[in-house]
Design an enzyme around this catalytic site. Structure first.
Site, short mmCIF file in Angstrom:
data_model
loop_
_atom_site.label_atom_id
_atom_site.label_comp_id
_atom_site.label_asym_id
_atom_site.label_seq_id
_atom_site.Cartn_x
_atom_site.Cartn_y
_atom_site.Cartn_z
N SER A 1 39.22 39.74 22.01
CA SER A 1 38.72 39.27 23.32
C SER A 1 37.73 40.29 23.87
O SER A 1 37.75 41.47 23.48
CB SER A 1 39.91 39.12 24.29
OG SER A 1 39.47 38.80 25.59
N GLY A 2 36.88 39.85 24.76
CA GLY A 2 36.09 40.72 25.62
C GLY A 2 35.32 41.81 24.92
O GLY A 2 34.57 41.58 23.96
N ILE A 3 35.51 43.03 25.41
CA ILE A 3 34.76 44.18 24.91
C ILE A 3 35.05 44.41 23.42
O ILE A 3 34.13 44.66 22.63
CB ILE A 3 35.11 45.44 25.74
CG1 ILE A 3 34.56 45.30 27.17
CG2 ILE A 3 34.60 46.70 25.08
CD1 ILE A 3 35.03 46.37 28.14
N ASP B 1 45.01 42.82 16.92
CA ASP B 1 45.30 42.33 18.28
C ASP B 1 46.69 41.73 18.31
O ASP B 1 47.15 41.12 17.33
CB ASP B 1 44.26 41.27 18.70
CG ASP B 1 44.11 41.20 20.22
OD1 ASP B 1 45.11 40.89 20.91
OD2 ASP B 1 43.01 41.45 20.73
N ASP C 1 50.92 44.80 17.75
CA ASP C 1 51.20 45.26 19.11
C ASP C 1 51.11 46.79 19.09
O ASP C 1 51.92 47.45 18.43
CB ASP C 1 52.60 44.79 19.53
CG ASP C 1 52.95 45.23 20.95
OD1 ASP C 1 52.26 46.11 21.51
OD2 ASP C 1 53.94 44.69 21.48
N VAL C 2 50.14 47.34 19.80
CA VAL C 2 49.91 48.79 19.71
C VAL C 2 51.07 49.61 20.28
O VAL C 2 51.14 50.82 20.05
CB VAL C 2 48.58 49.21 20.39
CG1 VAL C 2 47.39 48.56 19.73
CG2 VAL C 2 48.60 48.93 21.90
N TYR D 1 46.84 52.52 35.95
CA TYR D 1 45.63 52.34 35.14
C TYR D 1 44.75 53.59 35.21
O TYR D 1 44.25 54.06 34.18
CB TYR D 1 44.86 51.11 35.64
CG TYR D 1 43.67 50.73 34.78
CD1 TYR D 1 43.84 50.00 33.60
CD2 TYR D 1 42.38 51.09 35.15
CE1 TYR D 1 42.75 49.65 32.82
CE2 TYR D 1 41.29 50.73 34.38
CZ TYR D 1 41.47 50.01 33.22
OH TYR D 1 40.39 49.65 32.43
N LYS E 1 43.69 55.94 32.02
CA LYS E 1 42.31 56.16 31.56
C LYS E 1 41.91 57.64 31.69
O LYS E 1 41.09 58.12 30.90
CB LYS E 1 41.35 55.24 32.33
CG LYS E 1 41.55 53.75 31.98
CD LYS E 1 41.34 53.47 30.48
CE LYS E 1 41.44 52.00 30.14
NZ LYS E 1 41.25 51.71 28.69
N THR F 1 34.96 40.22 31.56
CA THR F 1 35.90 39.81 30.51
C THR F 1 37.12 39.19 31.20
O THR F 1 37.24 39.19 32.42
CB THR F 1 36.39 41.01 29.66
OG1 THR F 1 37.23 41.82 30.47
CG2 THR F 1 35.24 41.83 29.10
N1 LIG Z 1 36.30 44.71 31.53
C1 LIG Z 1 36.10 45.80 32.25
O1 LIG Z 1 35.51 45.76 33.33
C2 LIG Z 1 36.60 47.12 31.74
C3 LIG Z 1 36.16 48.29 32.39
C4 LIG Z 1 36.59 49.52 31.93
C5 LIG Z 1 37.43 49.60 30.84
N2 LIG Z 1 37.85 48.44 30.23
C6 LIG Z 1 38.74 48.59 29.07
O2 LIG Z 1 38.20 47.89 27.98
C7 LIG Z 1 39.25 47.54 27.10
C8 LIG Z 1 39.12 46.06 26.71
O3 LIG Z 1 39.31 45.27 27.86
P1 LIG Z 1 38.59 43.88 28.09
O4 LIG Z 1 37.92 43.96 29.40
O5 LIG Z 1 37.83 43.47 26.90
O6 LIG Z 1 39.88 42.95 28.31
P2 LIG Z 1 40.43 41.66 27.52
O7 LIG Z 1 41.65 41.27 28.25
O8 LIG Z 1 39.34 40.65 27.37
O9 LIG Z 1 40.80 42.23 26.08
C9 LIG Z 1 41.90 43.06 25.86
C10 LIG Z 1 42.44 42.80 24.48
O10 LIG Z 1 43.53 43.69 24.24
C11 LIG Z 1 44.56 42.97 23.62
N3 LIG Z 1 45.85 43.61 23.85
C12 LIG Z 1 46.54 43.70 25.03
N4 LIG Z 1 47.72 44.29 24.82
C13 LIG Z 1 47.78 44.61 23.50
C14 LIG Z 1 48.77 45.22 22.69
N5 LIG Z 1 49.95 45.62 23.19
N6 LIG Z 1 48.51 45.38 21.38
C15 LIG Z 1 47.33 44.96 20.86
N7 LIG Z 1 46.38 44.35 21.56
C16 LIG Z 1 46.61 44.17 22.88
C17 LIG Z 1 44.51 41.58 24.26
O11 LIG Z 1 45.19 40.62 23.49
C18 LIG Z 1 43.01 41.37 24.34
O12 LIG Z 1 42.52 40.75 23.17
C19 LIG Z 1 40.55 47.89 27.83
O13 LIG Z 1 41.02 49.13 27.37
C20 LIG Z 1 40.12 48.00 29.27
O14 LIG Z 1 40.96 48.85 30.01
C21 LIG Z 1 37.46 47.22 30.65
#
Ligand SMILES: NC(=O)c1ccc[n+]([C@@H]2O[C@H](COP(=O)([O-])OP(=O)(O)OC[C@H]3O[C@@H](n4cnc5c(N)ncnc54)[C@H](O)[C@@H]3O)[C@@H](O)[C@H]2O)c1
Length: 255
Positions: free
Chosen positions: A17-19, A38, A64-65, A159, A163, A194
């Site tokens: 997902s996402g990033i 994931d 699951d991490v 959070y 971080k 995301t």
């Molecule tokens: N989106 C933002 O604005 C933003 C900003 C700063 C940092 N981040 C960081 O970027 C990273 C990715 O976030 P995102 O925005 O893409 O969110 P997202 O929710 O789209 O993606 C997160 C992914 O992590 C997976 N995940 C969650 N728990 C898990 C686990 N226990 N084991 C394995 N996988 C797991 C989810 O299934 C998902 O696919 C995160 O670390 C988040 O803290 C995001």
């Protein structure tokens, strides 16, 4: 033309997902073989489908991490196909609740967020450590603006703590693993569109406005805005870069 990551095997947590998905796609475009890790296998499969459709190579593993033994088992299994040389610790969650709220809920937020965002980073890194040392590999950890500050995002002590921890872990590992040729860096995304913040963006325009007041580029980010720095940090383009965090945040901390 060979890509910047030709010959690499890259494992990306939260790649469904996402990033993480954006990073997986960019790594595959640059020639890496990508292992999408994931807890959400459906998401991971979506990512490998996107990569395959674009002519890249990827596989998906449910992981699951927070499950340390499962991380070790997955790393051992993946090594049968070759050593991972790039690890991206991206999996993460967020919840925003005041520390003064219901004690049981606050404690659960703490355990869940620290468990995934910080312990998870340790679990996966430790599981892949020997492969990364054997390949003189690269680790890219996903931090946040909240690796430094908290002000625009109140009510997220767990959070913010996680971080800050990711940045500390990045620096500690860079110092310790440099002698093995392993480079360890982080990326600090700003507000990236995301799933993690979809509800907050929809329901809390004041939060978005507060972030934009701190964002000279005056827009929210997309996963591809983070994928570029992630390619750089995984590639030989950053061969003398370790222990640093690249902010992909539209300039948040300049204002
Ligand atoms: N989106 C933002 O604005 C933003 C900003 C700063 C940092 N981040 C960081 O970027 C990273 C990715 O976030 P995102 O925005 O893409 O969110 P997202 O929710 O789209 O993606 C997160 C992914 O992590 C997976 N995940 C969650 N728990 C898990 C686990 N226990 N084991 C394995 N996988 C797991 C989810 O299934 C998902 O696919 C995160 O670390 C988040 O803290 C995001």
């Amino acid at each position: 033309m060979a890509g910047l990551l030709a010959g690499h095997i890259a494992a990306v947590t939260g790649g469904g997902s996402g990033i993480g998905q954006g990073i997986c796609q960019a790594y595959a475009r640059e020639g890496a073989r990508v292992v999408v890790l994931d807890v959400n296998l459906e998401g991971a499969n979506e990512t490998i489908g996107l990569i395959a459709a674009a002519g890249g190579k990827a596989s998906a593993v449910a992981l699951d991490v927070t499950d340390r033994a499962a991380c070790k088992a997955a790393a051992a299994d993946i090594a049968k196909g070759g050593n991972v040389s790039v690890l991206v610790n991206n999996a993460g969650i967020n919840r925003r609740n005041p520390i003064t709220g219901d004690p049981a809920a606050v404690a659960k937020d703490w355990d869940d967020i620290l468990g995934i965002n910080l312990d998870g980073v340790f679990n996966v890194t430790h599981a892949f450590l020997e492969q990364l040392r054997a390949t003189r590999g690269r680790i890219v950890n996903i931090g946040s603006i909240q690796s430094f500050v908290h002000a625009s995002w109140p009510n997220s002590a767990a959070y913010t703590t996680s971080k800050h921890g990711v940045l500390g872990f990045t620096r500690a590992l860079a110092a310790e693993l440099g002698k093995d040729g392993v480079r360890v860096n982080a990326i600090g995304p700003g507000l990236i569109e995301t799933r993690i913040n979809a509800a907050a963006r929809a329901n809390n325009p004041d939060m978005v406005a507060a972030v934009m007041r701190h964002t000279p580029l005056n827009r929210t980010g997309k996963p591809e805005d983070v994928a570029g720095p992630a390619v750089f940090l995984a590639s030989d383009m950053s061969s003398y870069v370790t222990g640093c965090i690249i902010m992909a945040d539209g300039g948040f901390r300049t204002l």
